[in-house]
Design a protein around this motif. Structure first.
Motif, PDB file in Angstrom:
ATOM      1  N   PHE A  22       0.854  -1.182   0.000  1.00 55.42           N
ATOM      2  CA  PHE A  22       0.000   0.000   0.000  1.00 55.42           C
ATOM      3  C   PHE A  22       0.887   1.229   0.000  1.00 55.42           C
ATOM      4  O   PHE A  22       1.449   1.590   1.036  1.00 55.42           O
ATOM      5  N   SER A  23       1.041   1.823  -1.148  1.00 52.13           N
ATOM      6  CA  SER A  23       1.860   3.025  -1.199  1.00 52.13           C
ATOM      7  C   SER A  23       1.039   4.181  -0.656  1.00 52.13           C
ATOM      8  O   SER A  23      -0.185   4.184  -0.758  1.00 52.13           O
ATOM      9  N   PRO A  24       1.713   5.167  -0.070  1.00 50.16           N
ATOM     10  CA  PRO A  24       0.989   6.338   0.435  1.00 50.16           C
ATOM     11  C   PRO A  24       0.124   6.982  -0.637  1.00 50.16           C
ATOM     12  O   PRO A  24      -0.981   7.431  -0.349  1.00 50.16           O
ATOM     13  N   ASN A  25       0.606   6.996  -1.863  1.00 50.36           N
ATOM     14  CA  ASN A  25      -0.204   7.595  -2.928  1.00 50.36           C
ATOM     15  C   ASN A  25      -1.500   6.824  -3.122  1.00 50.36           C
ATOM     16  O   ASN A  25      -2.559   7.405  -3.342  1.00 50.36           O
ATOM     17  N   LEU A  26      -1.389   5.510  -3.024  1.00 48.68           N
ATOM     18  CA  LEU A  26      -2.570   4.672  -3.195  1.00 48.68           C
ATOM     19  C   LEU A  26      -3.577   4.969  -2.087  1.00 48.68           C
ATOM     20  O   LEU A  26      -4.777   5.091  -2.336  1.00 48.68           O
ATOM     21  N   LEU A  27      -3.078   5.109  -0.860  1.00 50.06           N
ATOM     22  CA  LEU A  27      -3.978   5.421   0.252  1.00 50.06           C
ATOM     23  C   LEU A  27      -4.657   6.768   0.004  1.00 50.06           C
ATOM     24  O   LEU A  27      -5.875   6.906   0.161  1.00 50.06           O
ATOM     25  N   THR A  28      -3.849   7.742  -0.390  1.00 49.49           N
ATOM     26  CA  THR A  28      -4.396   9.075  -0.598  1.00 49.49           C
ATOM     27  C   THR A  28      -5.454   9.071  -1.695  1.00 49.49           C
ATOM     28  O   THR A  28      -6.537   9.637  -1.541  1.00 49.49           O
TER      29      THR A  28
ATOM     30  N   ALA B 281      -7.237   6.574  -2.710  1.00 50.64           N
ATOM     31  CA  ALA B 281      -8.437   5.850  -2.276  1.00 50.64           C
ATOM     32  C   ALA B 281      -9.301   6.739  -1.397  1.00 50.64           C
ATOM     33  O   ALA B 281     -10.527   6.763  -1.515  1.00 50.64           O
ATOM     34  N   VAL B 282      -8.643   7.487  -0.523  1.00 56.35           N
ATOM     35  CA  VAL B 282      -9.398   8.362   0.368  1.00 56.35           C
ATOM     36  C   VAL B 282     -10.094   9.461  -0.438  1.00 56.35           C
ATOM     37  O   VAL B 282     -11.284   9.727  -0.263  1.00 56.35           O
ATOM     38  N   GLU B 283      -9.345  10.049  -1.368  1.00 56.99           N
ATOM     39  CA  GLU B 283      -9.949  11.108  -2.182  1.00 56.99           C
ATOM     40  C   GLU B 283     -11.118  10.583  -3.004  1.00 56.99           C
ATOM     41  O   GLU B 283     -12.169  11.207  -3.088  1.00 56.99           O
ATOM     42  N   SER B 284     -10.922   9.426  -3.613  1.00 59.74           N
ATOM     43  CA  SER B 284     -11.981   8.903  -4.476  1.00 59.74           C
ATOM     44  C   SER B 284     -13.192   8.515  -3.643  1.00 59.74           C
ATOM     45  O   SER B 284     -14.317   8.580  -4.110  1.00 59.74           O
TER      46      SER B 284
END
Lengths: 406, 236, 177
Positions: free
Chosen positions: A281-287, A289-292
């Motif tokens: 889980f890269s930080p970008n992926l987390l971000t 996912a949260v944004e979407s």
């Protein structure tokens, strides 16, 4: 084995009958008069013709009727097979006269056909078992003579010599493919051997004088057992990693899958190790996912009002009623005024953590059905049914909310 | 940085070192086998040996998939140790369900002559019915097991095919993680499966008879990593 | 026996996930030791050089390990971070335990008003997946979540991105009250 050099008329007649039967039986294997078939599809054609005769009843069939009944098989092919079957006597005229058009079929070829198919599909195991059962019955019959025992034992000896020879020759010099094609010969051999041994025991106990014949059978059985072992070893060796699985029948696999218990199944992998789940889980992926998640919220969801009549809030995840504390917050922020800029409120909050919490509070106040406050954003979009929340725009927090205050 | 990596790659120039590390990441973290053409460390046999040396130090080895792709897997000798220790993320029920998928998706199609080769992946789906309705496994535990197996890449949901997917629920295929089995492990798995499915068959007897001679081989080879690390595992 | 210790430890991690061992036992080469808050045990985690980490996959355009419900799973991980990482200026390990309900609260706030049962099911599925991979530690009986040892594999640069994310997330609803 009973006939002497001089045959009686009866015996000759009997031989003629046997020969007739043989001719009929092998008709289904004849490519044309006098030659073996080379194309297995012809068996299907023969079967179709014989089926047609079975269904036709006692009147029999003409060639043209047979062609019609065998559609969509090529009429030419039916004609040719019809002739071959007739040459061998598997089909004959209902009445033997020149103009007779109707034919009848003998039943032996059909039985032979079924037998051959079974033999081809299952390698003759079932037939061997049946044969052994019959031999057992015959040697245990109360009126059985020593000759019966002797005949049985020598027949079994020959059968197992045949089997053993075939396997030994295969094991010595064939490819994995050839071995694999004959793999059926290997299966169920224990059952065959033990069945033969039972017959052997009966005969030896009943007629000890047949000791020599029985010894020959024991030797043949042992040789067969050895050949099986050798062929299986060779099969595994030759099969390597590409064919071993195919050496077991589909039925064997299905019965394993359906009858084995958890331990038997899991045990297959006892000596194997696989990777543990290790998703990244890269930080970008987390971000993202949260944004979407926030975006999806208003795009496809009904109004974000958790306390609407349709979905009462579950008590375990939300304080029973935070209206009072939220109202307090709202009043504290607004003071005497009717509106305040969100950015100011957040600036006053001090650190980001507190600001974030405050923003969450403002949102909660806005959504609370009992509180008449409104959060709007400078781009004009409201955080309510038709709106799209924008967390980067400046906004205003104010008293009064037309639709909900009522 | 890491002592293990440093010592394994000490003799490489910076460029090759980067290539080896990138390939290491691609093989170890990637979902699917990687095309040889994509990475120098896979393409170039010399650099590939360095990659293999690095993997070997970490208990792993290169595994060739088909003729053009590579992935990584456990060293055979390491597998033996870990299996004996019970170091595994999959529970018994997980393994039982995986075996069922392997029987239906690989063993049976091979018996039918539909599939050749020795891969444990397959395009022949195993229906959920086959897993839940027709087995002796506790029904309620099968779906959670499938989820865990999916998370480990050991099974995957079969792409839907027409109506069947709608009516029968999802079907499963062996997952990409099965590409990580070495050639020796792939063969061993075939044998284990035959031993379990037909323990009384002459084939099983033949497999057992071959065992004692075959078993010590990987251990002996592992004792001498200097000669065995590189070419030995580049199986085809 | 002949197998090098380093190889075994790395392979064990690969096969079973991050391993929890007694504090004085192993110190395998190239692995980070994450001490439990009460020092009762340590977790072992491989330390990868910068250009051998999973983020290299993105650069190469290769797919990583597939995750079911990837977005919800990532959101729940973000929610766990928000609830457990009480000092985001400091290290991400070991952080503190948090009630799963707080995590659900944050998850709800960042996913909007779904049907509550669907929301709980999604959160539960996600936290189990994360626990199965060592990203969180989840005690199903007490319904308490902690960050798992795998969070220590985020690099310093990645952690600063995560801090930003942390700040953008709503606080656990029951945490403030």
């Amino acid at each position: 084995m009973t006939a002497g050099p001089e045959l009686t008329l009866d015996q000759l007649a009997g031989d003629a009958a046997v020969e007739r039967l043989y001719r009929q039986v092998f008709a289904v294997l004849a490519r044309e008069s006098g030659a073996m078939i080379s194309d297995l599809e012809l068996l299907d054609v023969d079967e179709a013709i014989l089926d047609a005769f079975a269904d036709a009843g006692r009147d029999g069939l003409t060639v043209d009727q047979a062609v019609a009944a065998c559609r969509p098989i090529d009429p030419g092919l039916i004609h040719r097979r019809f002739e071959v079957l007739r040459d061998y006597g598997a089909i004959s005229k209902v009445v033997d006269r020149p103009n007779e058009r109707f034919h009848r079929a003998a039943f032996a070829p059909y039985v032979m056909l079924l037998f051959l198919r079974r033999l081809a599909e299952q390698g003759g195991q079932a037939e061997l078992h049946q044969l052994l059962t019959l031999e057992h019955v015959s040697v245990t019959a109360p009126d059985a003579e020593p000759e019966t025992g002797q005949t049985t034992i020598s027949r079994l000896t020959r059968i197992f010599r045949h089997l053993g020879n075939e396997l030994a020759i295969l094991a010595a010099g064939s490819t994995a493919e050839q071995l694999g094609d004959h793999a059926q010969l290997l299966w169920g051999n224990k059952g065959l051997i033990s069945q033969a041994e039972e017959v052997h025991t009966v005969v030896l106990n009943r007629w000890p004088q047949l000791d020599r014949e029985c010894t020959a059978l024991r030797v043949a059985l042992a040789a067969y057992g050895d050949a099986v072992e050798k062929a299986a070893g060779r099969l595994i060796e030759r099969a390597g990693t590409t064919r071993a699985l195919g050496l077991l029948s589909v039925e064997t696999w299905l019965s394993f899958a359906r009858t084995a218990n958890e331990d038997d199944l899991a045990g297959v992998l006892d000596t194997f190790v696989f990777d543990a789940p290790a998703p990244w889980f890269s930080p970008n992926l987390l971000t993202e996912a949260v944004e979407s998640g926030r975006g999806a919220n208003t795009v496809r969801q009904p109004p974000p009002r958790p306390e609407g009549p349709a979905a009462p809030p579950p008590d375990d995840v939300r304080p029973a009623d935070d209206a009072a504390s939220l109202r307090e917050t709202a009043e504290r922020l607004l003071g005497d005024g009717d509106a305040v800029a969100v950015s100011d409120v957040l600036d006053d909050a001090g650190d980001w953590l507190a600001a974030r919490r405050l923003l969450a509070d403002l949102t909660a106040i806005h959504h609370h059905p009992d509180l008449a406050y409104e959060l709007t954003w400078s781009d004009g979009l409201h955080v309510d049914p038709g709106g799209s929340p924008s967390w980067v725009s400046d906004g205003t927090f104010r008293r009064g909310r037309t639709e909900d205050a009522a | 940085m890491s002592a293990v990596f440093d010592s394994a790659l000490a003799e490489l120039n910076e460029r090759h070192r980067d290539e080896v590390l990138a390939a290491f990441a691609a093989l170890e973290h990637g979902r699917e086998p990687v095309p040889e053409a994509q990475l120098l460390a896979l393409r170039d046999a010399t650099v590939r040996r360095d990659l293999q040396r690095l993997l070997y130090r970490l208990g792993r080895t290169l595994v060739r998939v088909g003729s053009t792709h590579w992935t990584s897997g456990f060293r055979d000798d390491v597998v033996a140790r870990l299996a004996a220790e019970g170091a595994t993320a999959q529970s018994r029920i997980d393994r039982a369900v995986l075996v069922l998928v392997l029987v239906h998706s690989v063993a049976i199609p091979r018996s039918q002559g539909l599939v050749s080769g020795d891969s444990w992946t397959s395009a022949h789906p195993t229906s959920v019915d086959e897993l839940t309705r027709y087995t002796q496994l506790p029904r309620g535990e099968i779906r959670p097991a499938l989820q865990r197996l999916r998370a480990a890449g050991l099974v995957q949901i079969a792409p839907p095919r027409g109506r069947s997917a709608v009516t029968d629920g999802p079907a499963y295929l062996p997952g990409p993680a099965l590409h990580r089995l070495t050639k020796a492990a792939r063969e061993r798995l075939e044998h284990e499966l035959i031993l379990a499915a037909a323990p009384d068959s002459p084939l099983a007897a033949a497999i057992r008879a071959r065992r004692p001679a075959a078993a010590p081989a990987p251990v002996a080879a592992a004792a001498d990593p200097a000669t065995s690390t590189t070419e030995r595992n580049e199986d085809t | 026996m002949s197998i090098d210790d380093t190889a075994l430890w790395w392979a064990r991690h690969r096969a079973a996930g991050p391993e929890r061992v007694p504090p004085a036992s192993a110190h395998p080469t190239g692995m980070i030791r994450l001490v439990e808050p009460d020092a009762s045990a340590v977790w072992l985690l491989p330390e990868l050089p910068d250009n051998a980490r999973p983020d290299v996959l993105d650069e190469l355009g290769l797919p990583g390990i597939a995750v079911d419900q990837p977005n919800d799973t990532a959101r729940v991980l973000a929610a766990c971070l928000r609830c457990c990482w009480n000092e985001p200026t400091g290290p991400v390990w070991p952080a503190v335990p948090a009630p799963f309900d707080h995590v659900i609260g944050v998850f709800r706030a960042i996913t909007g008003s779904r049907d509550e049962r669907a929301l709980h099911a999604a959160a539960m599925g996600a936290v189990r997946r994360l626990a199965g991979a060592g990203w969180v530690l989840f005690d199903e009986d007490t319904r308490v979540v902690r960050l798992g040892p795998r969070v220590a594999s985020w690099s310093a640069a990645e952690l600063s991105t995560l801090r930003e994310l942390w700040r953008s997330l709503p606080a656990p609803p029951a945490g403030g009250a």
